[in-house]
Design an enzyme around this catalytic site. Structure first.
Site, short mmCIF file in Angstrom:
data_model
loop_
_atom_site.label_atom_id
_atom_site.label_comp_id
_atom_site.label_asym_id
_atom_site.label_seq_id
_atom_site.Cartn_x
_atom_site.Cartn_y
_atom_site.Cartn_z
N ASN A 25 47.04 33.51 44.74
CA ASN A 25 47.93 33.36 43.58
C ASN A 25 48.62 34.67 43.18
O ASN A 25 49.04 34.83 42.04
CB ASN A 25 47.18 32.73 42.40
N ARG A 27 42.46 41.70 33.50
CA ARG A 27 41.28 41.24 32.79
C ARG A 27 41.24 41.86 31.40
O ARG A 27 41.59 43.04 31.23
CB ARG A 27 39.99 41.62 33.55
N GLN A 58 36.27 33.61 27.73
CA GLN A 58 37.20 32.51 27.96
C GLN A 58 36.43 31.20 28.00
O GLN A 58 35.45 31.14 28.74
CB GLN A 58 37.97 32.73 29.28
N HIS A 98 44.66 31.82 29.90
CA HIS A 98 44.69 32.33 31.28
C HIS A 98 45.34 31.32 32.25
O HIS A 98 44.68 30.43 32.78
CB HIS A 98 43.24 32.61 31.69
P1 NDP Z 1 44.10 44.21 44.77
O1 NDP Z 1 42.69 44.57 45.10
O2 NDP Z 1 45.05 43.88 45.85
O3 NDP Z 1 44.78 45.37 43.90
C1 NDP Z 1 44.08 46.10 42.93
C2 NDP Z 1 44.61 47.51 42.96
O4 NDP Z 1 43.95 48.23 41.95
C3 NDP Z 1 44.32 48.22 44.30
O5 NDP Z 1 45.53 48.55 44.90
C4 NDP Z 1 43.47 49.42 43.91
O6 NDP Z 1 43.93 50.57 44.62
C5 NDP Z 1 43.72 49.56 42.42
N1 NDP Z 1 42.54 50.08 41.72
C6 NDP Z 1 41.28 49.66 41.81
N2 NDP Z 1 40.49 50.41 41.03
C7 NDP Z 1 41.29 51.32 40.43
C8 NDP Z 1 41.05 52.37 39.50
N3 NDP Z 1 39.83 52.64 39.05
N4 NDP Z 1 42.11 53.11 39.09
C9 NDP Z 1 43.37 52.86 39.54
N5 NDP Z 1 43.64 51.87 40.44
C10 NDP Z 1 42.60 51.12 40.87
O7 NDP Z 1 43.98 43.00 43.73
P2 NDP Z 1 45.10 41.94 43.31
O8 NDP Z 1 46.39 42.65 43.13
O9 NDP Z 1 45.05 40.76 44.20
O10 NDP Z 1 44.51 41.47 41.90
C11 NDP Z 1 44.33 42.38 40.84
C12 NDP Z 1 43.59 41.71 39.70
O11 NDP Z 1 44.43 40.74 39.07
C13 NDP Z 1 42.36 40.89 40.11
O12 NDP Z 1 41.21 41.69 40.27
C14 NDP Z 1 42.21 39.94 38.95
O13 NDP Z 1 41.38 40.52 37.96
C15 NDP Z 1 43.62 39.79 38.41
N6 NDP Z 1 44.17 38.44 38.66
C16 NDP Z 1 44.59 37.69 37.58
C17 NDP Z 1 45.09 36.43 37.75
C18 NDP Z 1 45.62 35.63 36.59
O14 NDP Z 1 45.80 34.41 36.71
N7 NDP Z 1 45.90 36.24 35.44
C19 NDP Z 1 45.12 35.79 39.07
C20 NDP Z 1 44.78 36.68 40.16
C21 NDP Z 1 44.27 37.94 39.93
P3 NDP Z 1 42.95 51.81 44.94
O15 NDP Z 1 41.75 51.21 45.62
O16 NDP Z 1 43.79 52.67 45.79
O17 NDP Z 1 42.61 52.45 43.63
#
Ligand code: NDP
Length: 386
Positions: free
Chosen positions: A148, A286, A315, A334
């Site tokens: 998604n 989140r 939620q 959500h």
């Molecule tokens: P990804 O894992 O592809 O992307 C998350 C990014 O966050 C990574 O590129 C990572 O890069 C970065 N990251 C992780 N930790 C840190 C940190 N401490 N500081 C800075 N950057 C950080 O996940 P998605 O893009 O697929 O999804 C992201 C989030 O979106 C999900 O975890 C979920 O909670 C939320 N979501 C919400 C939905 C909704 O319906 N509202 C649906 C789907 C997802 P790096 O490791 O280089 O730091």
């Protein structure tokens, strides 16, 4: 025979099935990334475009599971010790839940789930599961990575425009019979020329940046690993080494990182104070990434010009949750990642995970969060246990 306990959100108040606005879905054959789409074998058990994420939709799983002799229990009753979810948990071999209506699998509940072997997140984001407790209990956790991402990226673009253009109050004025244009436009700006920054430029964050590029905004990001020089050049991105540097530089802050212990309250009172006056904040990731009450205070003080969140804690949010009545909010329950389009993809991905599990084949590495007592696959890249 396995018992599969599936927690889904309630059916529409007007009954199931709803009257659909359209027939079917556009046929997509690939994700924009190198990842492949869900590929279950055999019949899907549903028609793409149907409401699958509510109780009567059953994610289209009943015929498949009962055809193999398994038991499927579907409920939306998930909170408290008397809930159907908690009562059935000791019998469950597999739990399926969606982040939109999360069946919280706490350490205490995991201790009661003595037969549980597999917890599937139908969607993305498994923070509703105590991943450390799950790994210690030998439970495999899997989610439908990628399913998604574009749904959420589109929601982010929508809320950026809705907040900055003051769309929601203007729409309300037109519905209420009003015509005071000054009231509509006193808080309305163009996004052109503004600085937009995403904390996290992973699958969703990068898709957001790509979609905002044609609006002629200046684009920024921060995360631990830099994107390739090709992508930075293509989108003319400014990289920031940390969150503080990014929030000091932008007009719109987007949160797109997973929730784990060290990202909780990433945006607290002190980080809000670093932001420019009139900042807009978008949070589809989140709720616990931000300090709930600090957001309310900053909106009331006029420091934040608007907050659009799709995510809450807990939620469903209680009726008196302060974000419901906060000024200048673009909140939604959500929903970003559960459009009918997204449901078809994550229902197919859930079926694929179940097929692999029952056929004793490895679950796609991309879908794994926890396996064999530790983080695995996507989980090892996205989460930390502490
Ligand atoms: P990804 O894992 O592809 O992307 C998350 C990014 O966050 C990574 O590129 C990572 O890069 C970065 N990251 C992780 N930790 C840190 C940190 N401490 N500081 C800075 N950057 C950080 O996940 P998605 O893009 O697929 O999804 C992201 C989030 O979106 C999900 O975890 C979920 O909670 C939320 N979501 C919400 C939905 C909704 O319906 N509202 C649906 C789907 C997802 P790096 O490791 O280089 O730091």
């Amino acid at each position: 025979m396995a018992t599969v306990l599936c927690v889904l959100y309630p059916d529409p108040v007007t009954g199931y099935p709803p009257e659909y606005a359209r027939t079917g879905l556009p046929l997509l054959t690939s994700y924009p990334t190198d990842r492949s789409m869900p590929a279950p074998t055999g019949p899907l058990g549903f028609t793409p475009g149907e409401l699958l994420g509510s109780v009567s939709g059953e994610l289209g799983l009943r015929n498949y599971l009962e055809g193999l002799g398994h038991q499927l229990i579907v409920t939306s009753d998930k909170d408290g010790p008397e809930s159907e979810f908690e009562r059935m948990l000791p019998k469950a071999d597999i739990v399926i839940s969606q982040p939109f209506w999360p069946a919280y699998l706490t350490r205490e509940r995991i201790a009661k789930a003595s037969k549980l072997k597999l917890a599937i997140t139908a969607g993305i984001g498994s923070d509703h599961i105590d991943l450390k407790a799950a790994s210690e209990a030998g439970i495999t956790v899997a989610e439908v990575t990628g399913s998604n991402c574009i749904s959420v990226a589109e929601h982010v673009v929508m809320t950026v425009l809705a907040l900055v253009r003051n769309y929601l109050p203007s729409h309300a004025i037109s519905v209420d019979g009003g015509w005071n244009i000054a009231d509509c436009v006193s808080r309305s700006y163009d996004v052109e020329g503004m600085d937009f920054g995403t904390i996290g430029a992973g699958r969703i964050g990068l898709a957001v940046l790509r979609r905002l590029k044609p609006f002629d905004m200046r684009l920024h990001y921060t995360q631990r690993h830099r994107l390739s020089t090709e992508i930075e050049a293509e989108l003319n991105l400014t990289f920031h080494p940390d969150v503080k540097s990014l929030v000091q530089s932008v007009d719109i802050v987007n949160l797109q990182v997973p929730l784990y212990p060290s990202t909780e309250h990433l945006i607290d009172e002190a980080m809000l104070a670093e932001m420019k006056r009139g900042v807009y904040i978008i949070n589809t990731a989140r709720a616990k990434l931000v300090d709930r009450d600090a957001i309310v205070r900053a909106v009331e003080a006029g420091h934040i010009a608007g907050y659009a969140g799709d995510v809450w804690y807990p939620q469903p949010a209680p009726p008196d949750h302060p974000w419901r009545s906060m000024f200048y909010n673009g909140m939604t329950p959500h929903i970003a990642g559960t459009s009918l389009s997204a449901q078809a993809r994550y229902a197919a991905g859930t079926l694929e995970i179940l097929q692999d599990y029952f056929e004793k084949k490895p679950i796609r590495e991309d879908y794994l969060i926890v396996e064999a007592g530790g983080l695995a696959g996507t989980g090892a890249r996205s989460y930390q246990l502490t």
